[in-house]
Every structure is written in structure tokens, then in C-alpha cells.
Design a protein around this motif. Structure first.
Motif, short mmCIF file in Angstrom:
data_model
loop_
_atom_site.label_atom_id
_atom_site.label_comp_id
_atom_site.label_asym_id
_atom_site.label_seq_id
_atom_site.Cartn_x
_atom_site.Cartn_y
_atom_site.Cartn_z
N SER A 6 0.89 -1.01 0.00
CA SER A 6 -0.04 -0.07 -0.07
C SER A 6 0.78 1.07 0.16
O SER A 6 0.36 2.41 -0.38
N LEU A 7 2.05 1.04 0.32
CA LEU A 7 2.98 2.52 0.22
C LEU A 7 3.42 2.71 -0.99
O LEU A 7 3.90 3.83 -1.23
N LEU A 8 3.06 1.81 -1.84
CA LEU A 8 3.60 2.05 -3.31
C LEU A 8 2.56 3.34 -3.93
O LEU A 8 2.82 3.63 -4.71
N VAL A 15 4.68 10.36 -8.42
CA VAL A 15 5.38 10.38 -9.82
C VAL A 15 4.39 10.82 -10.85
O VAL A 15 4.85 11.70 -11.67
N LEU A 16 3.08 10.15 -10.86
CA LEU A 16 2.38 10.86 -11.74
C LEU A 16 2.06 12.45 -11.56
O LEU A 16 1.87 12.99 -12.83
N TYR A 17 1.97 12.71 -10.41
CA TYR A 17 1.73 14.38 -10.33
C TYR A 17 3.04 15.07 -10.70
O TYR A 17 2.74 15.93 -11.57
N THR A 46 0.10 14.93 -2.38
CA THR A 46 -0.36 13.94 -3.15
C THR A 46 -0.41 12.72 -2.41
O THR A 46 -1.47 11.69 -2.36
N GLY A 47 0.79 12.06 -1.86
CA GLY A 47 0.88 10.99 -1.08
C GLY A 47 -0.10 10.89 0.19
O GLY A 47 -0.73 9.77 0.14
N ALA A 48 -0.46 11.93 0.86
CA ALA A 48 -1.69 11.73 1.85
C ALA A 48 -3.00 11.65 1.34
O ALA A 48 -3.60 10.62 1.71
N ALA A 49 -3.06 12.32 0.14
CA ALA A 49 -4.55 11.86 -0.37
C ALA A 49 -4.50 10.52 -1.00
O ALA A 49 -5.68 9.90 -0.99
N ALA A 50 -3.46 10.14 -1.57
CA ALA A 50 -3.52 8.51 -2.09
C ALA A 50 -3.90 7.68 -0.81
O ALA A 50 -4.94 6.90 -1.12
N LEU A 51 -3.28 7.86 0.34
CA LEU A 51 -3.56 6.75 1.46
C LEU A 51 -4.71 6.99 2.01
O LEU A 51 -5.48 6.05 2.49
N VAL A 52 -5.28 8.22 1.91
CA VAL A 52 -6.74 8.50 2.81
C VAL A 52 -7.75 7.93 1.55
O VAL A 52 -8.57 7.38 2.08
N VAL A 96 5.84 9.72 2.96
CA VAL A 96 6.13 8.66 1.60
C VAL A 96 6.17 9.56 0.39
O VAL A 96 7.09 9.46 -0.44
N GLY A 97 5.19 10.41 0.44
CA GLY A 97 4.93 11.15 -1.05
C GLY A 97 6.21 12.42 -0.84
O GLY A 97 6.68 12.76 -1.98
N ALA A 98 6.46 12.89 0.35
CA ALA A 98 7.58 14.05 0.33
C ALA A 98 8.92 13.59 -0.10
O ALA A 98 9.78 14.01 -0.78
N LEU A 99 9.12 12.12 0.56
CA LEU A 99 10.31 11.45 0.24
C LEU A 99 10.39 11.09 -1.43
O LEU A 99 11.63 11.33 -2.07
#
Length: 121
Positions: A6-8, A15-17, A46-52, A96-99
């Protein structure tokens, strides 16, 4: 294992953003330069929105299947439980998104540099 998979999702979303950012800059809809602060902030959002999103999808699947929305033995309301879960997911997704954005920043800047002609020539 499923947690690691799920961290992917935040990585793929970032990457898409950033890929789309380069395309938008190419047609003049975004600045041709991106600061590290903006890239990290956008990657975090973007990463936060993806996991939420993944968490909301999980709750919908639980409700659709008629399962209980909280694990047994939890003495808080489902709303409080899931608010906490979404907050944790957003924090993990943001990290994860920021990294991911930090790792991709040199690639994005090199692509942006090829879009605009060098100044001072």
C-alpha cells in the motif's frame, strides 16, 4: 506485506503528479521552475491524499460487505476510530510522498530545464 504494498500508492501518485507537472509546464500552465519546498509540499499532499483514498475505499468495502467498521474490543465510536486511522494514513502518506518527491526532484528539474531555452545566450 499488504502494508508495504500500500505504500506504493503514494509513490505512484507522486510520480504521476510530477510527470504531469512537467507536461503542464511544457504548455505554459505551470511555472517552468519548481522549488524544493513546492515539490516536497505537493508530494506530501499527493501522498496523503492517495493513502486516505485507499482508507476510504477500505471502509466502503467493509460497509458493502456488511462487516463491522471497528475491530472487536475497541470501545470508541466508529467515527473516532476511523478519524484516527485516516490521520495516521495521511501522515504516513505525506511522509512517503515527500520522500518520493525529494528523490524525483533532480529528474523533474532536468526535464524542466530541457523545456525552456537557457537564458543569457
Amino acid at each position: 506485506m499488504s502494508f508495504l504494498v500500500s505504500l506504493l500508492l503514494p509513490v505512484i501518485a507522486t510520480v504521476l503528479y510530477l510527470r504531469a507537472y512537467v507536461q503542464r509546464a511544457g504548455i505554459g500552465m505551470a511555472p517552468a521552475r519548481i522549488s524544493a519546498t513546492r515539490a516536497l509540499g505537493s508530494g506530501a499532499l499527493t501522498g496523503a491524499a492517495a493513502l486516505v483514498f485507499l482508507g476510504v475505499l477500505g471502509v466502503i468495502v467493509l460497509a458493502y460487505r456488511g462487516r463491522t467498521l471497528t475491530p472487536p474490543g475497541i470501545d470508541v465510536s466508529a467515527a473516532a476510530f476511523w478519524a484516527t486511522q485516516f490521520l495516521v494514513a495521511a501522515a504516513i502518506g505525506a511522509a512517503v510522498g515527500a520522500l518520493s518527491a525529494a528523490a524525483l526532484l533532480p529528474w523533474v528539474r532536468s526535464r524542466l530545464a530541457r523545456l525552456t531555452p537557457a537564458t543569457g545566450q
